[in-house]
Design an enzyme around this catalytic site. Sequence first.
Site, PDB file in Angstrom:
ATOM      1  N   THR A 113      37.386  19.318  87.710  1.00 40.74           N
ATOM      2  CA  THR A 113      37.854  17.968  87.129  1.00 40.74           C
ATOM      3  C   THR A 113      39.002  18.281  86.554  1.00 40.74           C
ATOM      4  O   THR A 113      39.551  19.215  86.382  1.00 40.74           O
ATOM      5  CB  THR A 113      36.586  17.489  86.204  1.00 40.74           C
ATOM      6  OG1 THR A 113      36.808  16.272  85.726  1.00 40.74           O
ATOM      7  CG2 THR A 113      36.328  18.473  85.036  1.00 40.74           C
ATOM      8  N   ARG A 127      27.819  12.759 101.627  1.00 44.10           N
ATOM      9  CA  ARG A 127      27.290  12.619 103.056  1.00 44.10           C
ATOM     10  C   ARG A 127      28.396  11.790 103.757  1.00 44.10           C
ATOM     11  O   ARG A 127      27.957  11.396 104.812  1.00 44.10           O
ATOM     12  CB  ARG A 127      26.028  11.731 102.880  1.00 44.10           C
ATOM     13  CG  ARG A 127      24.696  12.397 102.433  1.00 44.10           C
ATOM     14  CD  ARG A 127      24.272  13.288 103.391  1.00 44.10           C
ATOM     15  NE  ARG A 127      23.392  14.056 103.028  1.00 44.10           N
ATOM     16  CZ  ARG A 127      22.055  13.903 103.213  1.00 44.10           C
ATOM     17  NH1 ARG A 127      21.562  12.469 103.651  1.00 44.10           N
ATOM     18  NH2 ARG A 127      21.214  14.734 102.694  1.00 44.10           N
ATOM     19  N   GLY A 146      34.536  14.718  78.798  1.00 40.79           N
ATOM     20  CA  GLY A 146      33.453  15.577  78.186  1.00 40.79           C
ATOM     21  C   GLY A 146      32.571  14.910  77.218  1.00 40.79           C
ATOM     22  O   GLY A 146      31.609  15.338  76.515  1.00 40.79           O
ATOM     23  N   GLU A 196      46.183   9.327  75.947  1.00 42.97           N
ATOM     24  CA  GLU A 196      44.868   9.387  75.689  1.00 42.97           C
ATOM     25  C   GLU A 196      44.502  10.956  75.539  1.00 42.97           C
ATOM     26  O   GLU A 196      44.869  11.847  76.021  1.00 42.97           O
ATOM     27  CB  GLU A 196      44.026   9.236  77.171  1.00 42.97           C
ATOM     28  CG  GLU A 196      42.531   9.519  77.251  1.00 42.97           C
ATOM     29  CD  GLU A 196      41.800   9.299  78.486  1.00 42.97           C
ATOM     30  OE1 GLU A 196      42.313   8.392  79.376  1.00 42.97           O
ATOM     31  OE2 GLU A 196      40.746   9.919  78.886  1.00 42.97           O
ATOM     32  N   ASP A 229      33.772   7.655  89.079  1.00 43.86           N
ATOM     33  CA  ASP A 229      34.348   8.349  90.046  1.00 43.86           C
ATOM     34  C   ASP A 229      32.790   9.133  90.445  1.00 43.86           C
ATOM     35  O   ASP A 229      32.849   9.385  91.908  1.00 43.86           O
ATOM     36  CB  ASP A 229      35.174   9.573  89.443  1.00 43.86           C
ATOM     37  CG  ASP A 229      36.757   9.256  89.295  1.00 43.86           C
ATOM     38  OD1 ASP A 229      37.019   8.180  89.408  1.00 43.86           O
ATOM     39  OD2 ASP A 229      37.447   9.868  88.526  1.00 43.86           O
ATOM     40  N   GLY A 234      32.595   9.158  81.563  1.00 43.89           N
ATOM     41  CA  GLY A 234      32.159   9.140  82.882  1.00 43.89           C
ATOM     42  C   GLY A 234      31.013   9.980  83.066  1.00 43.89           C
ATOM     43  O   GLY A 234      29.750   9.354  83.246  1.00 43.89           O
ATOM     44  N   HIS A 235      31.298  11.026  83.096  1.00 48.79           N
ATOM     45  CA  HIS A 235      30.175  12.105  83.795  1.00 48.79           C
ATOM     46  C   HIS A 235      28.826  11.641  82.880  1.00 48.79           C
ATOM     47  O   HIS A 235      27.926  11.655  83.462  1.00 48.79           O
ATOM     48  CB  HIS A 235      30.711  13.489  83.425  1.00 48.79           C
ATOM     49  CG  HIS A 235      29.563  14.575  84.117  1.00 48.79           C
ATOM     50  ND1 HIS A 235      29.621  14.906  85.533  1.00 48.79           N
ATOM     51  CD2 HIS A 235      28.675  15.235  83.654  1.00 48.79           C
ATOM     52  CE1 HIS A 235      28.566  15.807  85.647  1.00 48.79           C
ATOM     53  NE2 HIS A 235      28.002  15.931  84.637  1.00 48.79           N
ATOM     54  N   ARG A 288      38.859  13.279  96.954  1.00 51.54           N
ATOM     55  CA  ARG A 288      37.624  13.825  97.035  1.00 51.54           C
ATOM     56  C   ARG A 288      36.387  12.928  96.619  1.00 51.54           C
ATOM     57  O   ARG A 288      35.068  13.215  96.928  1.00 51.54           O
ATOM     58  CB  ARG A 288      37.347  15.046  96.244  1.00 51.54           C
ATOM     59  CG  ARG A 288      37.565  14.696  94.609  1.00 51.54           C
ATOM     60  CD  ARG A 288      37.356  16.043  93.892  1.00 51.54           C
ATOM     61  NE  ARG A 288      38.400  16.996  93.998  1.00 51.54           N
ATOM     62  CZ  ARG A 288      38.684  17.969  93.198  1.00 51.54           C
ATOM     63  NH1 ARG A 288      37.746  18.193  91.977  1.00 51.54           N
ATOM     64  NH2 ARG A 288      39.721  18.937  93.203  1.00 51.54           N
ATOM     65  N   HIS A 289      36.812  11.912  95.713  1.00 50.95           N
ATOM     66  CA  HIS A 289      35.518  10.815  95.576  1.00 50.95           C
ATOM     67  C   HIS A 289      36.210   9.603  95.818  1.00 50.95           C
ATOM     68  O   HIS A 289      35.781   8.874  96.793  1.00 50.95           O
ATOM     69  CB  HIS A 289      35.354  11.273  94.117  1.00 50.95           C
ATOM     70  CG  HIS A 289      36.092  11.455  93.057  1.00 50.95           C
ATOM     71  ND1 HIS A 289      37.091  10.779  92.700  1.00 50.95           N
ATOM     72  CD2 HIS A 289      36.044  12.518  92.010  1.00 50.95           C
ATOM     73  CE1 HIS A 289      37.603  11.214  91.717  1.00 50.95           C
ATOM     74  NE2 HIS A 289      37.278  12.398  91.318  1.00 50.95           N
TER      75      HIS A 289
HETATM   76  N1  PXP Z   1      39.713  10.811  80.864  1.00 48.45           N
HETATM   77  C1  PXP Z   1      40.460  11.426  81.842  1.00 48.45           C
HETATM   78  C2  PXP Z   1      41.952  11.372  82.141  1.00 48.45           C
HETATM   79  C3  PXP Z   1      39.711  11.931  82.623  1.00 48.45           C
HETATM   80  O1  PXP Z   1      40.299  12.597  83.892  1.00 48.45           O
HETATM   81  C4  PXP Z   1      38.113  11.877  82.885  1.00 48.45           C
HETATM   82  C5  PXP Z   1      37.454  12.686  84.158  1.00 48.45           C
HETATM   83  O2  PXP Z   1      37.803  11.965  85.161  1.00 48.45           O
HETATM   84  C6  PXP Z   1      37.829  11.490  81.935  1.00 48.45           C
HETATM   85  C7  PXP Z   1      38.403  10.704  80.901  1.00 48.45           C
HETATM   86  C8  PXP Z   1      36.182  11.362  81.842  1.00 48.45           C
HETATM   87  O3  PXP Z   1      35.584  12.487  81.651  1.00 48.45           O
HETATM   88  P1  PXP Z   1      33.958  12.661  81.813  1.00 48.45           P
HETATM   89  O4  PXP Z   1      33.777  12.587  83.015  1.00 48.45           O
HETATM   90  O5  PXP Z   1      33.909  14.116  81.335  1.00 48.45           O
HETATM   91  O6  PXP Z   1      33.586  11.749  80.800  1.00 48.45           O
END
Ligand code: PXP
Length: 384
Positions: free
Chosen positions: A245, A163, A337, A296, A154, A358-359, A194-195
Site C-alpha cells: 500500500t 478472481r 492506517g 493529507e 479500493d 479505507g482498510h 491492481r484494484h
Molecule cells: N490516504 C491515502 C493517501 C492512502 O493512500 C490510503 C491508502 O490507500 C489511505 C488514506 C487509506 O488508508 P487505509 O486503507 O489504511 O485506511
Amino acid sequence: MAVYLTTRCRGGVYAPILIRAAQILLNKKGLKNSELSLLLVEDEEMTEINAKWLSRPYTTNVISFPQQSPPIKDNEPLGDIVICIDTARREAHQAGQNLYQRLEALLVHGFAHLLGEDHELGEKEALRMKAVEDELLDILRKEKVMADLCVNVDHVATIRQARLGKEPDPIYAAVLVELAGADGVVVHLREDRRHIQDRDLRLLREIVKTRLTMEMAATQEMLKIACDVKPDIVTLVPERRQELTTEGGLDVVRFEKEIADAVKRLNDSGIPVSIFIDPDSSQIEAAARTKAQCIEIHTGRYAEAQTEEEEDKEFDLIVECAKLARDLGLRVHAGHGLDYRNTPRLVPVAEIEEFSIGHSIVSRAIFVGMEQAVKEMLKIIKGC
Ligand code: PXP
C-alpha cells in the site's frame, strides 16, 4: 441571544448547524443579547436582492445588512446576513470543500461585515477584515469537532481482482458508503491497476453525489485521466510497484517543481489538489510553495506505533504539523492506517477537516455490512 434563520432554498439540512455557528460567534464576541437574522436563498432571489438594494443585477455569495455601526453594542439587533446556497455550492466545488465548510466561511465573512469590517475600503481594511475572519473561523474550528469522513473503497476492488471477475463491485460499495452518511468516496487509480480500474473511476464520477477523491501518482498518464474524468479533488501520492500500500508521504522537498507543475495542471482544469505527506515541517512548507489547496497528513507511523510513548510522539507531531499547515493557508486531511481504536484521539484536532479511511472500514464491513461499518466510524468522528 437570538438567531433567526429563514431558508428559501434547497439545503435546509444545514440550518441547525449554521444557527449553532452563528450562536457561537455571537457568544464569543460578547453579543449574547443581540439578534442576528440569517436568510438562505437561491440564485434567483439573490439576484433580486442585489438588484433591489445594491444596484447590481447578478447573484453573489453573501450580503450583509448591518443594523449597527461600531462600536457594536450588545442588546441591539446586529443585522441580517443573506447567503446564496447555489453560489456557495459552486464555490465549494471549486475549492474541494464540502457545502457546510463553504457556508460557514460565508457566514463568517458576513458576520465580519456586521461587526463593521469592510474589505472594499482599501488594502489596510481588507487585511484587517481578513484577520477578523481568521479569528472567527478559528473560534468555530475550536468549538466544532466535525471533520468529514471519506471512505476509500479500493479493497472492495482488491477482492474483485482476486478472481478478475465482476464482484464485489466498488460501485455498490460507494453507494452504501453514501447511504450510510459518509462525506465522500476515495479511490486510488494505480499505474498497475491492481484494484481500481478505469471503468470504476468513470462510473464513480457518474454516481458519487458527495465528493469523489482520486488518489494518484503525479504521472503524465494519471494527470491526463484526472483532467478528463474531473474528480472533485485529487490527492497526489507516491507510488512504487512493489509496495503493498502507499508506504510514505510524497517527497515534496525533492520533487517540488514536478509536483507544482502537476498542481497547476490540475488546478487549471478546475480540480483542487491535496498532497499526501509525512508529518514533517519541511515537507509542509514545500507543499505550501506548490500552491496546493490541501495536505493529507500521513498517519501511518502514528497508527503503527508499538508503544504508548511512540504513539504520543507521533500524535504530537501530527498536531504540530496540522497547525503549521493551517498557518500556511493549507487545509488539512489525515489518513492511512486509521481504525476504530486510533481515530478517536485525532478527532479533537481542530485543524483536521477530513479523515480518509479505507482498510479498517472495509475489513469491518465484511462482518457487519458496509453501512454499519461506516456508521460506526461516523459516530467516532462526528459523535452522532
Ligand atoms: N490516504 C491515502 C493517501 C492512502 O493512500 C490510503 C491508502 O490507500 C489511505 C488514506 C487509506 O488508508 P487505509 O486503507 O489504511 O485506511
